[in-house]
Design an enzyme around this catalytic site. Structure first.
Site, short mmCIF file in Angstrom:
data_model
loop_
_atom_site.label_atom_id
_atom_site.label_comp_id
_atom_site.label_asym_id
_atom_site.label_seq_id
_atom_site.Cartn_x
_atom_site.Cartn_y
_atom_site.Cartn_z
N PRO A 50 0.79 -1.23 0.00
CA PRO A 50 0.00 0.00 0.00
C PRO A 50 0.83 1.28 0.00
O PRO A 50 1.92 1.34 0.57
CB PRO A 50 -0.82 -0.10 1.30
CG PRO A 50 -0.13 -1.11 2.13
CD PRO A 50 0.53 -2.07 1.17
N ASN A 51 0.29 2.26 -0.68
CA ASN A 51 0.84 3.62 -0.79
C ASN A 51 2.06 3.72 -1.70
O ASN A 51 2.52 4.82 -1.99
CB ASN A 51 1.17 4.22 0.59
CG ASN A 51 -0.07 4.37 1.45
OD1 ASN A 51 -1.06 4.93 0.99
ND2 ASN A 51 -0.03 3.86 2.66
N ARG A 107 5.21 10.85 -2.82
CA ARG A 107 5.08 10.50 -1.41
C ARG A 107 6.42 10.68 -0.68
O ARG A 107 7.38 9.96 -0.98
CB ARG A 107 4.66 9.03 -1.31
CG ARG A 107 4.56 8.52 0.10
CD ARG A 107 4.39 7.00 0.11
NE ARG A 107 4.29 6.54 1.48
CZ ARG A 107 4.50 5.30 1.88
NH1 ARG A 107 4.82 4.37 1.00
NH2 ARG A 107 4.41 4.97 3.14
N TYR A 116 11.51 8.31 0.42
CA TYR A 116 11.31 7.22 -0.54
C TYR A 116 11.88 7.50 -1.93
O TYR A 116 11.80 6.63 -2.81
CB TYR A 116 9.80 6.90 -0.64
CG TYR A 116 9.23 6.41 0.67
CD1 TYR A 116 9.70 5.24 1.26
CD2 TYR A 116 8.23 7.12 1.34
CE1 TYR A 116 9.19 4.78 2.47
CE2 TYR A 116 7.71 6.68 2.55
CZ TYR A 116 8.20 5.51 3.10
OH TYR A 116 7.69 5.05 4.30
N ASN A 125 7.92 -5.71 -1.50
CA ASN A 125 7.96 -4.62 -0.53
C ASN A 125 6.56 -4.55 0.05
O ASN A 125 5.65 -3.98 -0.57
CB ASN A 125 8.34 -3.30 -1.20
CG ASN A 125 8.42 -2.16 -0.18
OD1 ASN A 125 7.98 -2.32 0.96
ND2 ASN A 125 8.96 -1.03 -0.58
N ALA A 162 3.52 -0.89 4.55
CA ALA A 162 3.08 -0.92 5.96
C ALA A 162 2.60 -2.30 6.40
O ALA A 162 2.61 -2.61 7.60
CB ALA A 162 1.98 0.13 6.18
N GLU A 220 12.67 -9.62 0.63
CA GLU A 220 11.93 -8.46 1.16
C GLU A 220 12.75 -7.20 0.88
O GLU A 220 13.96 -7.17 1.16
CB GLU A 220 11.76 -8.66 2.67
CG GLU A 220 11.10 -7.51 3.40
CD GLU A 220 11.04 -7.77 4.92
OE1 GLU A 220 11.34 -8.90 5.38
OE2 GLU A 220 10.71 -6.82 5.65
N HIS A 224 12.85 -2.85 1.15
CA HIS A 224 12.31 -1.57 1.60
C HIS A 224 13.17 -0.46 1.04
O HIS A 224 14.41 -0.56 1.05
CB HIS A 224 12.32 -1.46 3.14
CG HIS A 224 11.48 -2.53 3.77
ND1 HIS A 224 10.11 -2.47 3.78
CD2 HIS A 224 11.83 -3.70 4.33
CE1 HIS A 224 9.65 -3.58 4.35
NE2 HIS A 224 10.68 -4.35 4.69
N ARG A 269 14.29 4.26 11.62
CA ARG A 269 13.05 5.04 11.70
C ARG A 269 12.29 4.71 12.99
O ARG A 269 12.89 4.28 13.97
CB ARG A 269 12.22 4.77 10.44
CG ARG A 269 12.98 5.16 9.15
CD ARG A 269 12.16 4.94 7.91
NE ARG A 269 10.97 5.79 7.91
CZ ARG A 269 9.92 5.62 7.09
NH1 ARG A 269 9.93 4.64 6.22
NH2 ARG A 269 8.89 6.43 7.15
C1 DQA Z 1 8.55 0.88 3.31
C2 DQA Z 1 8.75 1.07 4.82
C3 DQA Z 1 7.43 0.86 5.57
O1 DQA Z 1 7.64 1.05 6.95
C4 DQA Z 1 6.41 1.85 5.09
O2 DQA Z 1 5.17 1.64 5.73
C5 DQA Z 1 6.25 1.89 3.63
C6 DQA Z 1 7.43 1.75 2.78
C7 DQA Z 1 9.82 1.21 2.51
O3 DQA Z 1 9.87 0.83 1.35
O4 DQA Z 1 10.72 1.88 3.02
O5 DQA Z 1 5.16 2.11 3.11
O6 DQA Z 1 8.24 -0.49 3.08
#
Ligand code: DQA
Length: 145
Positions: free
Chosen positions: A10-11, A18, A23, A75, A78, A99, A101, A108
């Site tokens: 998501p997002n 964003r 990011y 990825n 959240a 995985e 990120h 963080r």
């Molecule tokens: C994320 C890190 C997560 O904590 C966050 O909620 C994201 C992006 C990253 O790519 O750094 O949406 O996965």
């Protein structure tokens, strides 16, 4: 050709706009385009999926059992920190996954420092921005070819 599925949680559809200081400025389309291109040069057919819906992601991961997917790069965004159901789906289809990120989640908020995926992942890459996906793809190629 081996098949790699790249899953964005998501997002991540909002990448580019964003929180670019966290990011980066690449859009998701930029990232996906590069992965498909570099996949070809490594004999990998790369398919990308982004969803804001946990149910859609679980259904897509379950489909990996029948659709010829050989490896997943994910990825979970959240959902990393909350989704037992997505973890269980990956385990249910016994799919090897890396995985990724974009940000260094360990630098963080404390709630980002627990992942429901890392202990089952082939590997984890974080903090290297969009390059992390490229590195994950190289690692997937090495595992598969
Ligand atoms: C994320 C890190 C997560 O904590 C966050 O909620 C994201 C992006 C990253 O790519 O750094 O949406 O996965």
């Amino acid at each position: 050709m081996k098949n790699v599925l790249v899953i964005h949680g998501p997002n991540l559809n909002m990448l580019g706009q964003r929180e670019p200081e966290t990011y980066g400025s690449d859009t998701l389309a930029d990232i996906n385009e590069r992965l498909v291109t570099s996949g070809k040069s490594q004999s990998l057919a790369v398919t990308c999926l982004q969803s804001n819906s946990e149910a859609e992601l679980v259904t897509r991961v379950q489909a990996c059992a029948q659709d010829g997917t050989d490896f997943v790069i994910i990825n979970p965004a959240a959902f990393t920190h909350s989704s037992i159901v997505l973890r269980d789906a990956l385990l249910a289809v016994a799919m090897p996954f890396i995985e990724v990120h974009l940000s260094n989640v360990h630098a963080r908020e404390s709630f980002r420092q627990h992942s429901y995926f890392s202990d089952k992942a082939v590997g984890v890459i974080c903090g290297l921005g969009a390059q992390g996906y490229e590195l994950a793809l190289q690692a997937a190629a090495k595992q598969l070819n």
